[in-house]
Scaffold this motif. Structure first.
Motif, PDB file in Angstrom:
ATOM      1  N   ILE A  15       1.021  -1.256  -0.159  1.00 21.50           N
ATOM      2  CA  ILE A  15       0.075   0.058   0.076  1.00 21.50           C
ATOM      3  C   ILE A  15       0.920   1.203  -0.178  1.00 21.50           C
ATOM      4  CG2 ILE A  15      -1.724   1.260   1.288  1.00 21.50           C
ATOM      5  CD1 ILE A  15      -2.551  -1.434   2.529  1.00 21.50           C
ATOM      6  N   ARG A  16       0.555   2.236  -0.925  1.00 23.88           N
ATOM      7  CA  ARG A  16       1.332   3.416  -0.944  1.00 23.88           C
ATOM      8  C   ARG A  16       0.541   4.413  -0.576  1.00 23.88           C
ATOM      9  NH1 ARG A  16       5.567   4.568  -5.902  1.00 23.88           N
ATOM     10  NH2 ARG A  16       6.467   2.886  -4.547  1.00 23.88           N
ATOM     11  N   LEU A 187      -7.644   3.176  10.990  1.00 17.45           N
ATOM     12  CA  LEU A 187      -7.939   1.718  11.148  1.00 17.45           C
ATOM     13  C   LEU A 187      -8.977   1.441   9.958  1.00 17.45           C
ATOM     14  CD1 LEU A 187      -8.156   0.956  14.931  1.00 17.45           C
ATOM     15  CD2 LEU A 187      -6.197   0.394  13.249  1.00 17.45           C
ATOM     16  N   PHE A 188      -9.865   2.154   9.611  1.00 17.65           N
ATOM     17  CA  PHE A 188     -10.767   1.875   8.783  1.00 17.65           C
ATOM     18  C   PHE A 188     -10.081   1.825   7.247  1.00 17.65           C
ATOM     19  CE2 PHE A 188     -14.356   2.716   5.330  1.00 17.65           C
ATOM     20  CZ  PHE A 188     -15.009   1.988   5.894  1.00 17.65           C
ATOM     21  N   VAL A 189      -9.297   2.858   6.832  1.00 16.20           N
ATOM     22  CA  VAL A 189      -8.701   2.936   5.809  1.00 16.20           C
ATOM     23  C   VAL A 189      -7.754   1.776   5.574  1.00 16.20           C
ATOM     24  CG1 VAL A 189      -7.393   4.410   4.255  1.00 16.20           C
ATOM     25  CG2 VAL A 189      -9.251   5.524   5.274  1.00 16.20           C
ATOM     26  N   ASP A 190      -7.066   1.506   6.676  1.00  9.25           N
ATOM     27  CA  ASP A 190      -5.939   0.658   6.664  1.00  9.25           C
ATOM     28  C   ASP A 190      -6.568  -0.760   6.274  1.00  9.25           C
ATOM     29  OD1 ASP A 190      -4.154   2.429   7.353  1.00  9.25           O
ATOM     30  OD2 ASP A 190      -3.880   1.867   9.457  1.00  9.25           O
ATOM     31  N   ARG A 195      -7.454  -4.843   2.221  1.00  7.19           N
ATOM     32  CA  ARG A 195      -8.467  -5.906   1.611  1.00  7.19           C
ATOM     33  C   ARG A 195      -8.201  -5.674   0.007  1.00  7.19           C
ATOM     34  NH1 ARG A 195     -13.812  -3.741   3.925  1.00  7.19           N
ATOM     35  NH2 ARG A 195     -14.824  -4.850   2.109  1.00  7.19           N
ATOM     36  N   LEU A 196      -8.048  -4.355  -0.324  1.00  6.65           N
ATOM     37  CA  LEU A 196      -8.021  -4.072  -1.907  1.00  6.65           C
ATOM     38  C   LEU A 196      -6.617  -4.765  -2.317  1.00  6.65           C
ATOM     39  CD1 LEU A 196      -9.389  -0.433  -1.941  1.00  6.65           C
ATOM     40  CD2 LEU A 196     -10.434  -2.485  -3.026  1.00  6.65           C
ATOM     41  N   PRO A 201      -5.029  -8.076  -8.781  1.00  7.15           N
ATOM     42  CA  PRO A 201      -4.496  -6.951  -9.285  1.00  7.15           C
ATOM     43  C   PRO A 201      -4.819  -6.701 -10.689  1.00  7.15           C
ATOM     44  CG  PRO A 201      -2.537  -8.314  -8.846  1.00  7.15           C
ATOM     45  CD  PRO A 201      -3.683  -8.962  -8.312  1.00  7.15           C
ATOM     46  N   VAL A 202      -4.651  -7.731 -11.506  1.00 10.93           N
ATOM     47  CA  VAL A 202      -5.111  -7.583 -12.913  1.00 10.93           C
ATOM     48  C   VAL A 202      -6.526  -7.385 -12.996  1.00 10.93           C
ATOM     49  CG1 VAL A 202      -5.096  -8.336 -15.265  1.00 10.93           C
ATOM     50  CG2 VAL A 202      -3.059  -8.614 -13.542  1.00 10.93           C
ATOM     51  N   ALA A 203      -7.422  -8.040 -12.344  1.00 11.91           N
ATOM     52  CA  ALA A 203      -8.810  -8.191 -12.393  1.00 11.91           C
ATOM     53  C   ALA A 203      -9.418  -6.873 -12.049  1.00 11.91           C
ATOM     54  CB  ALA A 203      -9.391  -9.248 -11.840  1.00 11.91           C
ATOM     55  N   LEU A 204      -8.865  -6.291 -10.690  1.00 18.33           N
ATOM     56  CA  LEU A 204      -9.313  -5.329 -10.273  1.00 18.33           C
ATOM     57  C   LEU A 204      -8.973  -4.042 -11.226  1.00 18.33           C
ATOM     58  CD1 LEU A 204      -8.184  -5.407  -6.363  1.00 18.33           C
ATOM     59  CD2 LEU A 204     -10.411  -5.570  -7.268  1.00 18.33           C
TER      60      LEU A 204
END
Length: 278
Positions: A15-16, A187-190, A195-196, A201-204
């Motif tokens: 995650i960046r 915490l919510f964003v983390d 999850r993302l 990654p390709v399908a997303l």
């Protein structure tokens, strides 16, 4: 004033996080900072190790827009090309992008958040398309984003009146995805980013592009694009991995790997076997 960079980059677990870091100006963006943000978005999009991106601001504000108090040389058209590049790079990121919004998000700052795939705000967050109050018109993609997200009449209300709305009003207009208490937003964003980042990654990337293009295209265009995208997905290792995980009753481990990466070695091995049997 500090000697810290005005744009912070942090990598953690695929995650960046990009943090606008001018809290003394509520993270108003200078022209040099727009260029750094553009370059940071390009770098994120080109890095296969980045599977989710978080965009946020330091010091209790998201972004108060472009910093018009800092005068720089150059024709306005050249400066606007820079904003166009930022908006385009953000929209075309292959990975999901999350705007974590505390405090104000106004003008180009709000449109920066709207260019992300998700917006998480706190009850104290406020939003405004402030441009007409400054004698200006929409930029950073606002003239496309707003009508597509809320419809033409609500877009005109927000843009022409330049009203300030709160997070709950923005949520009712589908301009904010979630509103969570300030003490819970990190915490919510983390969790959301994790999850993302664990997804295929390709399908997303294919799904994100399909939705962005489908929002203003025809059904025929969408069906053609979907067929082409599935061909790309089936050529990854993630589709068979998802099936294996389902049958084995476990969580899938997605990598985005290309299923044909080892085809030349297999083909050569088969050819050598054929020669030995001849």
């Amino acid at each position: 004033m500090t000697d810290e960079p005005d744009l912070l980059v942090d990598d953690r677990n695929d995650i960046r996080t990009l943090t606008l870091n001018r809290p003394h100006r509520k993270n108003a963006v200078t022209w040099d900072m727009w260029a750094r943000l553009r370059d940071a978005l390009i770098a994120a999009g080109d890095d296969p190790g980045v599977r989710a991106l978080v965009l946020t601001g330091a010091g209790g504000a998201f972004c108060s827009g472009a910093d018009v108090s800092v005068l720089t040389a150059g024709h306005p058209a050249r400066k606007m090309r820079l904003l166009t590049q930022v908006a385009s790079q953000l929209q075309e990121l292959p990975m999901p992008a999350i705007a974590k919004v505390r405090g104000v998000a106004v003008g180009a700052g709000w449109n920066l958040a709207l260019g992300c795939d998700f917006i998480v705000a706190t009850p104290e967050s406020t939003f405004a398309q402030i441009f007409t109050r400054r004698g200006l018109s929409l930029d950073l993609g606002g003239s496309w984003l707003l009508p597509n997200l809320v419809g033409l009449h609500q877009a005109k209300r927000l843009a022409l009146l330049a009203e300030t709305i709160d997070a709950n009003q923005a949520r009712e207009l589908n301009l904010v995805t979630w509103v969570v208490p300030g003490e819970e937003i990190d915490l919510f964003v983390d969790d959301l980013a994790t999850r993302l980042a664990s997804g295929p990654p390709v399908a997303l990337a294919q799904t994100k592009a399909l939705l962005n293009e489908g929002a203003s295209g025809s059904l025929r265009d969408a069906l053609g694009a979907e067929a082409r995208a599935q061909g790309v997905n089936f050529a990854t290792v993630d589709a068979p991995e998802a099936f294996s995980a389902f049958t084995e009753k476990r969580e899938p481990r997605f990598s985005g790997g290309w299923a044909l990466d080892d085809l030349p070695s297999k083909t050569m091995a088969g050819s050598r076997a054929g020669e030995n049997n001849a």
